[in-house]
Design a protein around this motif. Structure first.
Motif, PDB file in Angstrom:
ATOM      1  N   VAL A 143      52.329   1.791 -17.139  1.00 40.81           N
ATOM      2  CA  VAL A 143      51.731   1.707 -18.480  1.00 40.81           C
ATOM      3  C   VAL A 143      52.090   0.380 -19.127  1.00 40.81           C
ATOM      4  N   GLU A 144      51.065  -0.322 -19.576  1.00 40.84           N
ATOM      5  CA  GLU A 144      51.253  -1.535 -20.357  1.00 40.84           C
ATOM      6  C   GLU A 144      51.366  -1.156 -21.829  1.00 40.84           C
ATOM      7  N   PRO A 145      52.355  -1.679 -22.545  1.00 41.95           N
ATOM      8  CA  PRO A 145      52.446  -1.358 -23.981  1.00 41.95           C
ATOM      9  C   PRO A 145      51.192  -1.805 -24.728  1.00 41.95           C
ATOM     10  N   ASP A 146      50.857  -1.073 -25.779  1.00 45.78           N
ATOM     11  CA  ASP A 146      49.755  -1.491 -26.638  1.00 45.78           C
ATOM     12  C   ASP A 146      50.114  -2.818 -27.299  1.00 45.78           C
ATOM     13  N   GLY A 147      49.111  -3.615 -27.580  1.00 46.93           N
ATOM     14  CA  GLY A 147      49.340  -4.903 -28.238  1.00 46.93           C
ATOM     15  C   GLY A 147      48.229  -5.198 -29.218  1.00 46.93           C
ATOM     16  N   ARG A 148      48.040  -6.470 -29.498  1.00 49.44           N
ATOM     17  CA  ARG A 148      46.985  -6.876 -30.426  1.00 49.44           C
ATOM     18  C   ARG A 148      46.292  -8.128 -29.884  1.00 49.44           C
ATOM     19  N   THR A 149      45.006  -8.230 -30.135  1.00 49.18           N
ATOM     20  CA  THR A 149      44.220  -9.397 -29.745  1.00 49.18           C
ATOM     21  C   THR A 149      43.967 -10.256 -30.978  1.00 49.18           C
ATOM     22  N   LEU A 150      44.408 -11.502 -30.910  1.00 47.52           N
ATOM     23  CA  LEU A 150      44.216 -12.411 -32.031  1.00 47.52           C
ATOM     24  C   LEU A 150      42.751 -12.823 -32.147  1.00 47.52           C
ATOM     25  N   LEU A 151      42.274 -12.959 -33.371  1.00 44.94           N
ATOM     26  CA  LEU A 151      40.896 -13.362 -33.641  1.00 44.94           C
ATOM     27  C   LEU A 151      40.898 -14.804 -34.156  1.00 44.94           C
ATOM     28  N   PRO A 152      40.403 -15.753 -33.373  1.00 39.83           N
ATOM     29  CA  PRO A 152      40.474 -17.183 -33.752  1.00 39.83           C
ATOM     30  C   PRO A 152      39.873 -17.478 -35.122  1.00 39.83           C
ATOM     31  N   GLU A 153      38.747 -16.815 -35.440  1.00 37.92           N
ATOM     32  CA  GLU A 153      38.119 -17.105 -36.721  1.00 37.92           C
ATOM     33  C   GLU A 153      38.995 -16.676 -37.896  1.00 37.92           C
ATOM     34  N   ARG A 154      39.722 -15.579 -37.743  1.00 37.73           N
ATOM     35  CA  ARG A 154      40.604 -15.133 -38.819  1.00 37.73           C
ATOM     36  C   ARG A 154      41.840 -16.038 -38.919  1.00 37.73           C
ATOM     37  N   LEU A 155      42.363 -16.481 -37.755  1.00 34.53           N
ATOM     38  CA  LEU A 155      43.481 -17.422 -37.785  1.00 34.53           C
ATOM     39  C   LEU A 155      43.077 -18.701 -38.502  1.00 34.53           C
ATOM     40  N   ALA A 156      41.867 -19.192 -38.175  1.00 31.43           N
ATOM     41  CA  ALA A 156      41.393 -20.429 -38.801  1.00 31.43           C
ATOM     42  C   ALA A 156      41.234 -20.258 -40.308  1.00 31.43           C
ATOM     43  N   ALA A 157      40.689 -19.120 -40.710  1.00 31.97           N
ATOM     44  CA  ALA A 157      40.489 -18.869 -42.142  1.00 31.97           C
ATOM     45  C   ALA A 157      41.819 -18.797 -42.881  1.00 31.97           C
ATOM     46  N   ALA A 158      42.863 -18.318 -42.170  1.00 28.90           N
ATOM     47  CA  ALA A 158      44.186 -18.220 -42.790  1.00 28.90           C
ATOM     48  C   ALA A 158      44.973 -19.518 -42.690  1.00 28.90           C
ATOM     49  N   GLY A 159      44.400 -20.513 -41.976  1.00 30.43           N
ATOM     50  CA  GLY A 159      45.071 -21.800 -41.839  1.00 30.43           C
ATOM     51  C   GLY A 159      46.253 -21.770 -40.901  1.00 30.43           C
ATOM     52  N   ILE A 160      46.253 -20.865 -39.952  1.00 24.11           N
ATOM     53  CA  ILE A 160      47.378 -20.736 -39.013  1.00 24.11           C
ATOM     54  C   ILE A 160      46.976 -21.348 -37.681  1.00 24.11           C
ATOM     55  N   THR A 161      47.705 -22.362 -37.246  1.00 22.54           N
ATOM     56  CA  THR A 161      47.406 -23.052 -35.995  1.00 22.54           C
ATOM     57  C   THR A 161      48.706 -23.405 -35.271  1.00 22.54           C
ATOM     58  N   GLY A 162      48.568 -23.828 -34.029  1.00 22.07           N
ATOM     59  CA  GLY A 162      49.693 -24.353 -33.258  1.00 22.07           C
ATOM     60  C   GLY A 162      50.867 -23.395 -33.150  1.00 22.07           C
ATOM     61  N   PRO A 163      52.094 -23.925 -33.250  1.00 22.80           N
ATOM     62  CA  PRO A 163      53.296 -23.086 -33.091  1.00 22.80           C
ATOM     63  C   PRO A 163      53.382 -21.944 -34.103  1.00 22.80           C
ATOM     64  N   ALA A 164      52.697 -22.094 -35.228  1.00 24.80           N
ATOM     65  CA  ALA A 164      52.740 -21.034 -36.240  1.00 24.80           C
ATOM     66  C   ALA A 164      52.128 -19.737 -35.718  1.00 24.80           C
ATOM     67  N   VAL A 165      51.188 -19.861 -34.784  1.00 23.66           N
ATOM     68  CA  VAL A 165      50.569 -18.661 -34.208  1.00 23.66           C
ATOM     69  C   VAL A 165      51.620 -17.853 -33.452  1.00 23.66           C
ATOM     70  N   GLY A 166      52.410 -18.527 -32.644  1.00 20.70           N
ATOM     71  CA  GLY A 166      53.457 -17.840 -31.902  1.00 20.70           C
ATOM     72  C   GLY A 166      54.481 -17.202 -32.813  1.00 20.70           C
ATOM     73  N   ARG A 167      54.814 -17.901 -33.885  1.00 21.84           N
ATOM     74  CA  ARG A 167      55.784 -17.340 -34.827  1.00 21.84           C
ATOM     75  C   ARG A 167      55.235 -16.073 -35.481  1.00 21.84           C
ATOM     76  N   LEU A 168      53.937 -16.096 -35.829  1.00 24.44           N
ATOM     77  CA  LEU A 168      53.315 -14.912 -36.419  1.00 24.44           C
ATOM     78  C   LEU A 168      53.367 -13.727 -35.453  1.00 24.44           C
ATOM     79  N   VAL A 169      53.101 -13.994 -34.176  1.00 29.58           N
ATOM     80  CA  VAL A 169      53.128 -12.917 -33.186  1.00 29.58           C
ATOM     81  C   VAL A 169      54.533 -12.355 -33.045  1.00 29.58           C
ATOM     82  N   ARG A 170      55.521 -13.230 -33.017  1.00 30.94           N
ATOM     83  CA  ARG A 170      56.910 -12.785 -32.837  1.00 30.94           C
ATOM     84  C   ARG A 170      57.427 -12.017 -34.038  1.00 30.94           C
TER      85      ARG A 170
END
Length: 295
Positions: A143-170
């Motif tokens: 069994v693979e744990p449930d996760g989440r799929t990031l949506l590029p358009e929502r990240l862009a709208a929130a102004g989150i790019t680069g290393p900040a994306v990884g920090r948000l996931v963590r």
């Protein structure tokens, strides 16, 4: 990469076209070798499976058609210089047989024996459940744990790019932006291996929600009396198991040599399988995981 490589599909007696059992599950960086029957090492060569790809070996029980290929596989791994640890899972009651098979191999490997005597987790993401056969038998579920799929358009709208994306996931949150604000749920995938059993609660638990379900189909529906006597599934019972579990794809295997043509067994399974896709496995088949399910 996730796929099932079918190395053998016969039950107790191999045929000219079907080798004894053997299956390699490629699961990202792992290679799980399941029930290596006699001749598995040669089938690996035909299938293009390198011994170095095996990281874990899982035995459902110690009947010969499910484990007599183990010494050859271990010897090949040693010959090929496999250095990584290899865990070997098996029912505790088969300890004597397993140790004898390992001793025959004379393999210089970092092989770690992992017997289990009850259902439950046996490794991260991997669990077993008892089946109903003539000897102690366990099926496997990954069994693979449930996760989440990031949506590029929502990240862009929130102004989150680069290393900040990884920090948000963590961390799950970045300022006022929550991870769930820029992503959608991603259900984990599930694999189930149900071999040599009559209908039972353990088989149902293993199969529940499986994206890919490998199930024995030793007998045709007309031979249900033999299936009952020898504690196996009929094709129709395998199909019903997939339907009740909501499985995505059902791979039928472990066919009795009395059936030179297994197309009728596939039809019997499909008649009971509901929405599940049914595949009658042949030696050296490769079965890809179905597309990831949506919530």
């Amino acid at each position: 990469m996730r796929e099932l490589v079918v190395l053998g599909t016969a039950s107790q007696v191999p045929t000219r076209t079907r080798n004894h059992n053997g299956y390699l599950l490629r699961w990202d960086g792992e290679g799980l070798l399941l029930d290596p029957g006699e001749g598995t090492q040669r089938q690996m060569t035909h299938a293009g499976v390198a011994a170095s790809q095996i990281t874990r070996i899982c035995l459902t029980h110690v009947h010969g058609d499910h484990c007599f290929g183990l010494p050859g596989v271990l010897a090949r791994m040693a010959l090929d210089g496999v250095e990584h640890p290899v865990e070997l899972h098996y029912p505790a009651s088969g300890e004597e047989v397993v140790r004898a098979l390992v001793a025959v191999a004379h393999a210089a490997l970092d092989l770690r024996l992992r017997p289990h005597g009850e259902g439950g987790p046996v490794a991260p993401g991997l669990e077993v459940a008892p089946l109903a056969h003539r000897v102690e038998t366990y099926g496997y579920r990954l069994v693979e744990p449930d996760g989440r799929t990031l949506l590029p358009e929502r990240l862009a709208a929130a102004g989150i790019t680069g290393p900040a994306v990884g920090r948000l996931v963590r961390e799950g949150r970045l300022g006022a932006v929550r991870l769930e604000d820029v992503s959608v749920p991603r259900p984990g995938q599930r694999f189930a291996f149900v071999m040599d059993t009559a209908e039972c609660d353990g088989a149902a638990a293993l199969a529940d929600g499986a994206d890919l379900l490998v199930a024995e189909s030793t007998f045709a529906d007309a031979d249900a009396d033999l299936a009952d006597a020898y504690r196996h599934l009929t094709a129709g019972q395998a199909g019903a198991l997939a339907r009740a579990a909501g499985a995505g794809t059902l791979v039928l295997t472990h066919f009795s040599s009395r059936y030179p043509d297994v197309a009728p067994l596939a039809a019997q399974a499909a008649a009971q399988a509901g929405a599940a896709r049914v595949v009658a496995a042949a030696d050296l088949d490769r079965v890809a995981f179905p597309p990831r399910r949506r919530t």
